[in-house]
Scaffold this motif. Structure first.
Motif, PDB file in Angstrom:
ATOM      1  N   ILE A 128       0.826  -1.215   0.000  1.00 16.19           N
ATOM      2  CA  ILE A 128       0.000   0.000   0.000  1.00 16.19           C
ATOM      3  C   ILE A 128       0.858   1.262   0.000  1.00 16.19           C
ATOM      4  CG2 ILE A 128      -1.660   1.351   1.344  1.00 16.19           C
ATOM      5  CD1 ILE A 128      -2.892  -1.279   2.284  1.00 16.19           C
ATOM      6  N   PHE A 129       1.881   1.313   0.847  1.00 15.02           N
ATOM      7  CA  PHE A 129       2.689   2.533   0.987  1.00 15.02           C
ATOM      8  C   PHE A 129       3.386   2.931  -0.319  1.00 15.02           C
ATOM      9  CE2 PHE A 129       6.888   4.408   1.997  1.00 15.02           C
ATOM     10  CZ  PHE A 129       6.447   5.629   2.487  1.00 15.02           C
ATOM     11  N   PRO A 130       4.196   2.059  -0.936  1.00 15.03           N
ATOM     12  CA  PRO A 130       4.849   2.482  -2.194  1.00 15.03           C
ATOM     13  C   PRO A 130       3.847   2.760  -3.308  1.00 15.03           C
ATOM     14  CG  PRO A 130       5.237   0.145  -1.777  1.00 15.03           C
ATOM     15  CD  PRO A 130       4.634   0.701  -0.540  1.00 15.03           C
ATOM     16  N   ILE A 131       2.711   2.063  -3.306  1.00 11.69           N
ATOM     17  CA  ILE A 131       1.699   2.296  -4.341  1.00 11.69           C
ATOM     18  C   ILE A 131       1.099   3.689  -4.191  1.00 11.69           C
ATOM     19  CG2 ILE A 131      -0.627   1.635  -5.094  1.00 11.69           C
ATOM     20  CD1 ILE A 131       0.213  -1.290  -4.555  1.00 11.69           C
ATOM     21  N   LEU A 132       0.732   4.067  -2.971  1.00 12.04           N
ATOM     22  CA  LEU A 132       0.150   5.399  -2.736  1.00 12.04           C
ATOM     23  C   LEU A 132       1.149   6.503  -3.053  1.00 12.04           C
ATOM     24  CD1 LEU A 132      -1.894   4.909   0.576  1.00 12.04           C
ATOM     25  CD2 LEU A 132      -2.754   5.076  -1.767  1.00 12.04           C
ATOM     26  N   VAL A 133       2.402   6.288  -2.686  1.00 16.55           N
ATOM     27  CA  VAL A 133       3.442   7.283  -2.979  1.00 16.55           C
ATOM     28  C   VAL A 133       3.614   7.452  -4.492  1.00 16.55           C
ATOM     29  CG1 VAL A 133       5.921   7.776  -2.812  1.00 16.55           C
ATOM     30  CG2 VAL A 133       4.676   6.957  -0.808  1.00 16.55           C
ATOM     31  N   SER A 134       3.602   6.337  -5.223  1.00  9.19           N
ATOM     32  CA  SER A 134       3.747   6.398  -6.681  1.00  9.19           C
ATOM     33  C   SER A 134       2.591   7.152  -7.318  1.00  9.19           C
ATOM     34  CB  SER A 134       3.824   4.981  -7.261  1.00  9.19           C
ATOM     35  OG  SER A 134       4.978   4.313  -6.833  1.00  9.19           O
ATOM     36  N   ILE A 135       1.361   6.836  -6.910  1.00 11.63           N
ATOM     37  CA  ILE A 135       0.184   7.497  -7.472  1.00 11.63           C
ATOM     38  C   ILE A 135       0.205   8.990  -7.159  1.00 11.63           C
ATOM     39  CG2 ILE A 135      -2.338   7.639  -7.339  1.00 11.63           C
ATOM     40  CD1 ILE A 135      -2.362   4.595  -6.904  1.00 11.63           C
ATOM     41  N   PHE A 136       0.595   9.333  -5.923  1.00  9.85           N
ATOM     42  CA  PHE A 136       0.681  10.747  -5.531  1.00  9.85           C
ATOM     43  C   PHE A 136       1.677  11.484  -6.416  1.00  9.85           C
ATOM     44  CE2 PHE A 136       2.721  14.136  -3.102  1.00  9.85           C
ATOM     45  CZ  PHE A 136       1.620  14.894  -2.729  1.00  9.85           C
ATOM     46  N   GLN A 137       2.836  10.893  -6.656  1.00  8.92           N
ATOM     47  CA  GLN A 137       3.858  11.535  -7.483  1.00  8.92           C
ATOM     48  C   GLN A 137       3.387  11.710  -8.918  1.00  8.92           C
ATOM     49  OE1 GLN A 137       8.245  10.416  -6.076  1.00  8.92           O
ATOM     50  NE2 GLN A 137       6.978   8.605  -6.308  1.00  8.92           N
ATOM     51  N   LEU A 138       2.706  10.674  -9.442  1.00  5.15           N
ATOM     52  CA  LEU A 138       2.207  10.760 -10.811  1.00  5.15           C
ATOM     53  C   LEU A 138       1.160  11.859 -10.952  1.00  5.15           C
ATOM     54  CD1 LEU A 138       1.855   7.027 -11.952  1.00  5.15           C
ATOM     55  CD2 LEU A 138       3.198   8.801 -13.082  1.00  5.15           C
ATOM     56  N   PHE A 194     -10.987  -4.229  -2.527  1.00  2.00           N
ATOM     57  CA  PHE A 194      -9.645  -3.831  -2.062  1.00  2.00           C
ATOM     58  C   PHE A 194      -8.568  -4.436  -2.944  1.00  2.00           C
ATOM     59  CE2 PHE A 194      -5.998  -5.359   0.491  1.00  2.00           C
ATOM     60  CZ  PHE A 194      -5.397  -4.137   0.764  1.00  2.00           C
ATOM     61  N   MET A 195      -8.667  -5.736  -3.211  1.00  4.57           N
ATOM     62  CA  MET A 195      -7.657  -6.408  -4.032  1.00  4.57           C
ATOM     63  C   MET A 195      -7.678  -5.905  -5.470  1.00  4.57           C
ATOM     64  SD  MET A 195      -7.388 -10.374  -2.699  1.00  4.57           S
ATOM     65  CE  MET A 195      -9.139 -10.742  -2.847  1.00  4.57           C
ATOM     66  N   LEU A 196      -8.871  -5.587  -5.997  1.00  3.45           N
ATOM     67  CA  LEU A 196      -8.977  -5.068  -7.353  1.00  3.45           C
ATOM     68  C   LEU A 196      -8.225  -3.747  -7.492  1.00  3.45           C
ATOM     69  CD1 LEU A 196     -10.185  -5.048 -10.226  1.00  3.45           C
ATOM     70  CD2 LEU A 196     -12.213  -3.929  -9.253  1.00  3.45           C
ATOM     71  N   PHE A 197      -8.507  -2.806  -6.592  1.00  2.64           N
ATOM     72  CA  PHE A 197      -7.860  -1.497  -6.677  1.00  2.64           C
ATOM     73  C   PHE A 197      -6.381  -1.576  -6.315  1.00  2.64           C
ATOM     74  CE2 PHE A 197     -12.251   0.004  -6.570  1.00  2.64           C
ATOM     75  CZ  PHE A 197     -12.195   1.033  -7.493  1.00  2.64           C
ATOM     76  N   LEU A 198      -6.039  -2.472  -5.380  1.00  6.19           N
ATOM     77  CA  LEU A 198      -4.637  -2.631  -5.016  1.00  6.19           C
ATOM     78  C   LEU A 198      -3.841  -3.200  -6.193  1.00  6.19           C
ATOM     79  CD1 LEU A 198      -2.712  -2.326  -2.562  1.00  6.19           C
ATOM     80  CD2 LEU A 198      -3.082  -4.761  -2.115  1.00  6.19           C
ATOM     81  N   GLY A 199      -4.442  -4.154  -6.918  1.00  9.64           N
ATOM     82  CA  GLY A 199      -3.775  -4.721  -8.089  1.00  9.64           C
ATOM     83  C   GLY A 199      -3.550  -3.679  -9.165  1.00  9.64           C
ATOM     84  N   ILE A 200      -4.571  -2.852  -9.418  1.00 11.71           N
ATOM     85  CA  ILE A 200      -4.439  -1.774 -10.401  1.00 11.71           C
ATOM     86  C   ILE A 200      -3.362  -0.782  -9.956  1.00 11.71           C
ATOM     87  CG2 ILE A 200      -5.612   0.192 -11.469  1.00 11.71           C
ATOM     88  CD1 ILE A 200      -8.223  -1.446 -11.279  1.00 11.71           C
ATOM     89  N   GLY A 201      -3.376  -0.437  -8.657  1.00 13.04           N
ATOM     90  CA  GLY A 201      -2.370   0.479  -8.122  1.00 13.04           C
ATOM     91  C   GLY A 201      -0.966  -0.079  -8.234  1.00 13.04           C
ATOM     92  N   ALA A 202      -0.822  -1.402  -8.030  1.00 14.93           N
ATOM     93  CA  ALA A 202       0.489  -2.035  -8.149  1.00 14.93           C
ATOM     94  C   ALA A 202       1.022  -1.930  -9.571  1.00 14.93           C
ATOM     95  CB  ALA A 202       0.400  -3.496  -7.714  1.00 14.93           C
ATOM     96  N   VAL A 203       0.147  -2.150 -10.542  1.00 13.05           N
ATOM     97  CA  VAL A 203       0.553  -2.034 -11.947  1.00 13.05           C
ATOM     98  C   VAL A 203       1.000  -0.595 -12.246  1.00 13.05           C
ATOM     99  CG1 VAL A 203      -0.250  -2.140 -14.344  1.00 13.05           C
ATOM    100  CG2 VAL A 203      -0.931  -3.914 -12.722  1.00 13.05           C
TER     101      VAL A 203
END
Length: 399
Positions: A128-138, A194-203
């Motif tokens: 969750i943490f690196p995914i949220l940081v990546s989305i925020f930066q983008l 949760f898993m659906l959005f987390l998977g999309i966020g991971a990609v």
């Protein structure tokens, strides 16, 4: 880690490590004395989980033999570091000891479906943490830490030293989601969402670091899923929907950026780039430099026994050769062959996941040095060993 172990036991402590490792790694640059936060955690693991080593006799001898071979391959030459850089010797030894423990830690602790579910959820939480940081930066264009780029593309690595942690946690998040869905009956709507959005966020987070290795691993995983999945049509449809979703969100930017990411490789194919060493982010020059040193300047003794110096070779085979000599390298090759053999010993219905883990490891061996990351090995070989030794907990049971 300490509080969880004292209050709830070893497994609870390990789950805390798994769920929070991405946050701990963000403090890689902070030190307490001579040790970084990551090094302190590395020291704590064998201290807190020392009893696991004493229980290793519960593990089948063949798997312990594989762990021993890998430990020797990674450690054969580090004895020479005692004379030149004692602190480096301690660092190598603790890291390799953690890797050895990793072969038996998860197989001993994860012995039923309940614990498997807890481990997979902890891996997802870690992402969750690196995914949220990546989305925020983008979304904002704000870059944390030092700006890094590759072939003109800004790499959104967040608080980490390089792209490796972001894409590793992203890939393991995707892996844990796929494994969870294949083992457990999905009845909780909130968890499914949760898993659906987390998977999309991971990609998205993997895409944002523009890693050639990550692209190669994902392509390899897709091929494995299509080859070994029982429902190929269903999996193909899911992958197609995912690709369409990404294209809808990012448009032509995805294809343009991927094309730019591989521009040197495409240019070499078409003849625009004349020297192959420019490809793979110039790793060819790094390999050539280290190979020239080893063949022309390294002493005969150190060629055979290693000199105990861990170099940034960006290739695990070359790193092992220089660090542990020809003998260590040959032992490492034995480990590779044993690993390939062990894949086909995994129960056929779950062999897909063994291929996914080992495929990721082999890709990383070509351009990175996965043997230098103890936590990487704890998860990869720990889960692989559990697939091999406890197949019954991975078989889906219907009511």
């Amino acid at each position: 880690m300490i509080i969880a172990k004292n209050q709830k036991g070893v497994y609870a402590s390990f789950l805390v490590v798994v769920a929070t490792k991405s946050i701990v790694d963000a403090f890689w640059g902070y030190k307490i004395g001579p040790l970084s936060m990551m090094a302190i955690q590395g020291v704590l693991i064998p201290i807190l989980y020392y009893k696991i080593i004493s229980e290793r006799k519960k593990i089948p001898k063949d798997w312990l033999r594989t762990a021993n071979i890998y430990f020797v391959a990674l450690s054969f030459g580090i004895v020479w570091a005692v004379l030149t850089k004692p602190m480096n010797f301690v660092d190598y030894l603790i890291s390799n000891l953690n890797i050895y423990i990793g072969f038996i830690l998860i197989p001993l602790l994860v012995y039923d479906k309940k614990r498997l579910k807890q481990l997979l959820l902890a891996i997802m939480i870690c992402g969750i943490f690196p995914i949220l940081v990546s989305i925020f930066q983008l979304q904002t264009g704000i870059i944390f830490g030092e700006e890094r780029d590759t072939v003109g593309l800004t790499r959104y690595v967040g608080f980490y030293h390089d792209a490796f942690p972001v894409r590793f946690y992203g890939l393991l998040t995707i892996f844990s989601i796929i494994l969870y869905q294949s083992v457990f009956i999905k009845t909780n709507l909130f968890l499914n969402i949760f898993m659906l959005f987390l998977g999309i966020g991971a990609v998205v987070s993997i895409y944002a670091v523009y890693s050639k290795a990550a692209v190669g691993i994902i392509v390899l995983w897709v091929l494995f899923v299509l080859i070994y999945s029982k429902s190929k049509m269903k999996q193909s449809f899911s992958i197609l929907i995912g690709l369409i979703g990404i294209l809808i969100v990012f448009g032509d930017a995805v294809s343009d950026n991927i094309e730019q990411l591989f521009s040197k490789e495409v240019g070499y194919k078409t003849g625009e780039v004349k020297d192959a060493k420019y490809t793979l982010a110039g790793r060819g020059y790094i390999w050539q430099e280290h190979w020239d040193f080893w063949t022309n300047k390294q002493s005969f003794f150190f060629q055979w026994f290693g000199d105990g110096v861990n170099r940034p070779t960006h290739n695990e085979f070359l790193r092992v050769l220089m660090l542990n000599g020809i003998i260590g390298f040959l032992v490492f090759i034995v480990f590779i062959f044993k690993t390939i053999t062990n894949i086909f010993k995994v129960y056929k219905n779950i062999r897909l996941f063994a291929f996914m883990l080992v495929g990721m490891y082999f890709v990383d061996c070509l351009g990175l040095v996965p043997g230098a990351y103890y936590y990487y090995n704890i998860l990869v070989w720990g889960i692989f060993g559990t697939l091999l030794l406890r197949p019954h907990i991975f078989i889906k049971q219907y009511n």
